[in-house]
Design a protein around this motif. Structure first.
Motif, mmCIF file in Angstrom:
data_model
loop_
_atom_site.group_PDB
_atom_site.id
_atom_site.type_symbol
_atom_site.label_atom_id
_atom_site.label_comp_id
_atom_site.label_asym_id
_atom_site.label_seq_id
_atom_site.Cartn_x
_atom_site.Cartn_y
_atom_site.Cartn_z
ATOM 1 N N ALA A 21 0.885 -1.213 -0.111
ATOM 2 C CA ALA A 21 -0.210 0.051 0.115
ATOM 3 C C ALA A 21 0.922 1.206 0.058
ATOM 4 O O ALA A 21 1.730 1.413 0.874
ATOM 5 N N ALA A 77 0.898 4.919 0.972
ATOM 6 C CA ALA A 77 -0.181 5.696 1.560
ATOM 7 C C ALA A 77 0.320 7.090 2.126
ATOM 8 O O ALA A 77 1.781 7.211 2.480
ATOM 9 N N ASP A 89 -7.836 5.670 -4.950
ATOM 10 C CA ASP A 89 -8.116 6.942 -5.144
ATOM 11 C C ASP A 89 -9.223 7.321 -6.021
ATOM 12 O O ASP A 89 -9.194 7.116 -7.047
ATOM 13 N N CYS A 99 -3.246 4.466 -2.376
ATOM 14 C CA CYS A 99 -4.362 4.679 -1.302
ATOM 15 C C CYS A 99 -4.967 6.113 -1.591
ATOM 16 O O CYS A 99 -4.267 6.879 -2.248
ATOM 17 N N THR A 138 -8.706 3.778 2.531
ATOM 18 C CA THR A 138 -7.353 3.724 3.018
ATOM 19 C C THR A 138 -7.244 2.374 3.801
ATOM 20 O O THR A 138 -6.443 1.610 3.636
ATOM 21 N N GLY A 197 -7.095 -0.786 2.017
ATOM 22 C CA GLY A 197 -6.005 -0.657 1.462
ATOM 23 C C GLY A 197 -5.030 -1.240 2.522
ATOM 24 O O GLY A 197 -4.079 -2.194 2.125
#
Length: 266
Positions: A5, A7, A39, A130, A138, A141
């Motif tokens: 991920a 992020a 996203d 993310c 998120t 994710g």
């Protein structure tokens, strides 16, 4: 399949750009990679597809929504390069599903994880771009990932937001994904010639050391070619600007470090 991920709750730090260039590095290494555009802005989808995707095409939102029967294999599309596929975000649908997840019941945090499990044998690597928030997208994710790589700037707001992001990651570990690890912090758009850039880089490094986190070296310098190549859907290793290949090599170094981090955790 190793799932990473990418992020940060702050927007504009370069998560989509980083995901794009890491995907290219993976393909050049001969890996089969799945990119997930988590996203709602859909920037990664725009960059990783040759032609615009019609808004009525099923995408990631349909996989995450209880109002659809779509599964991962229904929505995965070929990306720009052989060896790379994409779970796209199209139109405004993912933002609507984000709102749906807020009021959803048990299991809402695991929807992406469940979807990816069904295709995990098809890929060596999955990269999740993310959302710029700490919402249910998120959290999905982070719950689906083995590793999280934090992308940030050497700026005041980025340094201040790190503690909040780390707190969210710790909550995900506690409640949903105890095996989630942090590979480190990617410092993006670094301006070595400014006092502010150097100051906040030192602040971030201090915060990272305090939390026993690595800061990847070298930082990604602020270069027009890095963003321009993404907007043009071209890889840095084929970009005509002098020095672009050196930038591609940095992303390859990062990918190697992240994958080595996963091996040390096993």
């Amino acid at each position: 399949m190793i799932t990473i991920a990418i992020a940060n709750q702050k927007g504009g730090v370069g998560k989509s750009t980083t995901t794009y260039h890491l995907a290219r590095a993976a393909v050049r290494d001969g890996l089969n990679v799945l990119c997930v555009d988590l996203d709602p802005q859909g920037n990664l989808t725009s960059s990783l597809t040759k032609n615009p995707i019609p808004e009525d095409v099923e995408g990631l939102a349909d996989v995450l929504s209880t109002r659809s029967n779509a599964v991962a294999t229904d929505v995965i599309l070929p990306a720009l390069w052989e060896g790379a596929d994409l779970m796209p975000t199209v139109g405004e649908t993912l933002a609507l599903v984000r709102d749906e997840l807020v009021v959803a019941g048990a299991g809402r945090e695991n929807r992406l994880q469940t979807a990816l499990q069904s295709v995990s044998t098809n890929y060596d690597l999955c990269l999740i771009d993310c959302a710029p928030s700490l919402d249910q997208l998120t959290i999905n994710g982070l719950t689906a990932a083995n590793i999280v790589a934090i992308v940030t700037h050497s700026k005041l707001w980025s340094a201040n937001g790190l503690a909040r992001l780390l707190s969210t990651i710790e909550d995900v570990r506690r409640f949903y994904n105890p095996n989630l690890t942090i590979s480190g912090i990617i410092l993006n758009q670094f301006e070595a010639g400014t006092c502010s850039g150097k100051h906040w880089m030192n602040e971030l490094k201090t915060a990272a050391e305090r939390n026993r986190l690595a800061v990847f070296d070298p930082p990604i310098p602020k270069r027009v070619a890095i963003a321009d190549s993404v907007e043009a859907s071209q890889p840095l290793d084929q970009w005509p600007t002098p020095g672009a290949n050196a930038m591609a090599d940095i992303y390859h170094t990062y990918l190697t470090a992240i994958l080595n981090h996963d091996r040390t955790q096993q």
